[in-house]
Design a protein around this motif. Structure first.
Motif, short mmCIF file in Angstrom:
data_model
loop_
_atom_site.label_atom_id
_atom_site.label_comp_id
_atom_site.label_asym_id
_atom_site.label_seq_id
_atom_site.Cartn_x
_atom_site.Cartn_y
_atom_site.Cartn_z
N ASP A 88 47.69 59.73 24.04
CA ASP A 88 48.94 59.18 24.66
C ASP A 88 48.67 58.73 26.04
O ASP A 88 48.73 57.32 26.57
CB ASP A 88 50.05 60.10 24.34
N PHE A 89 48.03 59.64 26.70
CA PHE A 89 47.57 59.14 28.11
C PHE A 89 46.95 57.98 28.16
O PHE A 89 47.07 57.07 29.20
CB PHE A 89 47.14 60.37 28.97
N ASN A 90 45.84 57.92 27.42
CA ASN A 90 44.85 56.81 27.72
C ASN A 90 45.52 55.74 27.27
O ASN A 90 45.17 54.57 27.74
CB ASN A 90 43.68 57.07 26.69
N ALA A 91 46.31 55.67 26.14
CA ALA A 91 46.93 54.34 25.73
C ALA A 91 47.81 53.90 26.42
O ALA A 91 48.05 52.54 26.78
CB ALA A 91 47.67 54.67 24.32
N ARG A 92 48.59 54.86 27.39
CA ARG A 92 49.58 54.49 28.59
C ARG A 92 48.90 53.62 29.51
O ARG A 92 49.40 52.77 30.39
CB ARG A 92 50.51 55.49 29.08
N ASN A 93 47.62 53.98 29.63
CA ASN A 93 46.84 53.69 31.26
C ASN A 93 45.79 52.71 30.94
O ASN A 93 45.03 52.55 31.67
CB ASN A 93 46.44 54.90 31.70
N LEU A 94 45.14 52.50 29.53
CA LEU A 94 44.09 51.77 29.38
C LEU A 94 43.83 50.41 29.97
O LEU A 94 42.98 50.15 30.72
CB LEU A 94 43.80 51.66 27.84
N LEU A 95 44.84 49.70 30.14
CA LEU A 95 44.69 48.42 30.51
C LEU A 95 45.26 48.50 32.00
O LEU A 95 45.79 47.26 32.29
CB LEU A 95 45.69 47.51 29.66
N VAL A 96 44.75 49.09 32.69
CA VAL A 96 44.98 49.15 34.13
C VAL A 96 43.87 48.49 34.76
O VAL A 96 42.75 48.84 34.62
CB VAL A 96 45.34 50.51 34.68
N GLY A 97 44.23 47.78 35.80
CA GLY A 97 43.11 47.17 36.58
C GLY A 97 42.43 48.10 37.74
O GLY A 97 42.96 49.26 37.99
N ALA A 98 41.54 47.77 38.34
CA ALA A 98 40.86 48.45 39.37
C ALA A 98 41.83 48.65 40.33
O ALA A 98 42.70 47.74 40.71
CB ALA A 98 39.41 47.96 39.76
N TRP A 99 41.55 49.73 41.26
CA TRP A 99 42.62 49.68 42.43
C TRP A 99 42.39 48.42 43.46
O TRP A 99 41.22 47.93 43.50
CB TRP A 99 42.09 50.85 43.07
N VAL A 100 43.47 48.35 43.92
CA VAL A 100 43.39 47.25 45.17
C VAL A 100 43.92 47.67 46.56
O VAL A 100 44.35 49.06 46.51
CB VAL A 100 44.64 46.22 44.86
N ARG A 147 56.33 58.57 54.09
CA ARG A 147 56.06 57.45 52.91
C ARG A 147 55.48 57.92 51.92
O ARG A 147 55.15 57.12 50.79
CB ARG A 147 55.23 56.23 54.01
N TYR A 148 54.96 59.28 51.53
CA TYR A 148 54.11 59.40 50.53
C TYR A 148 54.64 60.54 49.93
O TYR A 148 55.59 61.61 50.39
CB TYR A 148 52.55 59.85 51.03
N ALA A 149 54.30 60.89 48.83
CA ALA A 149 54.66 62.01 47.97
C ALA A 149 53.62 62.79 47.49
O ALA A 149 52.54 61.81 46.89
CB ALA A 149 55.60 61.51 46.58
N THR A 150 53.13 64.01 47.69
CA THR A 150 52.08 64.57 47.05
C THR A 150 52.27 65.00 45.53
O THR A 150 53.20 65.20 45.22
CB THR A 150 51.82 65.73 47.90
N GLY A 151 51.28 64.85 44.83
CA GLY A 151 51.29 65.34 43.19
C GLY A 151 50.32 64.35 42.95
O GLY A 151 49.37 63.83 43.43
N VAL A 152 50.46 64.52 41.22
CA VAL A 152 49.34 64.10 40.29
C VAL A 152 50.09 62.68 39.63
O VAL A 152 50.99 63.07 39.24
CB VAL A 152 48.48 64.83 39.39
N PHE A 153 49.42 61.56 39.47
CA PHE A 153 50.21 60.54 39.03
C PHE A 153 49.40 59.53 38.02
O PHE A 153 48.01 59.78 38.18
CB PHE A 153 50.62 59.58 40.13
N GLN A 154 49.93 58.92 37.17
CA GLN A 154 49.07 57.92 36.43
C GLN A 154 49.09 56.72 36.85
O GLN A 154 49.99 56.50 37.63
CB GLN A 154 49.64 58.05 34.88
N SER A 155 48.04 55.98 36.40
CA SER A 155 47.68 54.95 37.19
C SER A 155 48.35 53.33 36.76
O SER A 155 48.64 52.60 37.30
CB SER A 155 46.09 54.50 37.12
N SER A 156 48.85 53.66 35.76
CA SER A 156 49.71 52.41 34.92
C SER A 156 50.85 52.22 35.89
O SER A 156 51.32 50.91 36.17
CB SER A 156 49.99 52.50 33.49
N ASP A 157 51.97 53.27 36.17
CA ASP A 157 52.98 52.81 36.81
C ASP A 157 53.24 53.70 37.84
O ASP A 157 54.50 53.73 38.44
CB ASP A 157 54.25 52.85 35.85
#
Length: 255
Positions: free
Chosen positions: A44-56, A201-211
């Motif tokens: 489920d995680f991979n499906a949610r995040n698979l089509l994410v571009g490289a970081w900008v 301006r930032y929140a510490t934690g662990v996040f997914q790359s899609s959103d």
């Protein structure tokens, strides 16, 4: 929570004292190691995040130092925002690269960096702390430190990390397919005059790359959790009632 070299074999995302994720990254996304999320949760995680571009590169007026030694890759990424602990320099033998290779790629696969490229790229590794209570517990994740960032980061001392839980600059680390876990951006530097303002301006934690939504130790979205902009890593503030009302009024005026 100690992090000896063998722990670096896989990504360790500690969300709570008794909840952790153990996984590696592959071209298909995050791969289950010996324990952690179920196969369904990983899929489920991979499906949610698979089509994410490289970081900008992060936008805004403030300079955000970023490594130029890594070639950004598309696909699922885990983003960790936290404070660096002590720097662990590379050893002279092959143990560091072997540990890195196991973290970056699965059996029968080659990591993105061979040994020569790895030695030229990594200056060592550090723990990235996302939360904790001094003397009780600490939530932290291991990351490689690129050579072009190591001198731009204020790390905690080994004594401070081990004995009193001190930590250094705020950074972003990312876990990427076949690249593994790397510190990629320096977000707030303690020696800067507006360090306290920068932290807001930032929140510490662990996040997914899609959103940019916060995820837990089983890679599930945390309902009501923090959210960041995956490009700038900055906290996305929740919409208030006045925001919603203002947006509705603006929409009505535009009709």
């Amino acid at each position: 929570m100690p992090f000896p070299s063998r722990t670096f074999k896989r990504l360790l995302v500690a969300i709570a004292l008794v909840s952790s994720l153990s996984a590696c990254v592959t071209p298909q996304g995050i791969r289950l190691a010996r324990s952690g999320p179920s196969a369904e949760e990983l899929a489920d995680f991979n499906a949610r995040n698979l089509l994410v571009g490289a970081w900008v590169e992060p936008g805004g007026q403030v300079e955000t130092p970023a490594t130029t030694l890594l070639q950004p890759v598309p696909g699922p990424r885990v983003i960790v925002v936290g404070h660096v602990m002590a720097l662990q320099a590379l050893d002279a033998d092959d143990v560091d690269y072997q540990n890195y290779a196991r973290a970056a790629a699965g059996p029968g696969q080659r990591p993105a960096l061979d040994r020569e490229a790895y030695v030229l790229t990594s200056a060592g590794r550090t723990a990235v702390r996302t939360a904790g209570v001094t003397g009780i517990y600490s939530q932290q994740n291991m990351a490689e430190v690129p050579r072009d960032l190591v001198d731009r980061i204020e790390f905690s001392s080994a004594f401070g990390t081990a004995m009193v839980g001190t930590y250094g600059d705020l950074v972003a680390m990312q876990v990427m397919p076949l690249l593994g876990p790397w510190l990629t951006h320096v977000l707030c530097r303690k020696r800067e005059p507006d360090y306290a303002g920068c932290l807001e301006r930032y929140a510490t934690g662990v996040f997914q790359s899609s959103d940019g939504r916060e995820i837990d130790g089983r890679l599930r979205v945390v309902e009501g959790g923090e959210r960041i902009d995956p490009a700038s890593f900055r906290r996305v503030l929740p919409r208030t009632d006045s925001d919603v009302t203002g947006a509705a009024e603006q929409a009505m005026r535009s009709e």
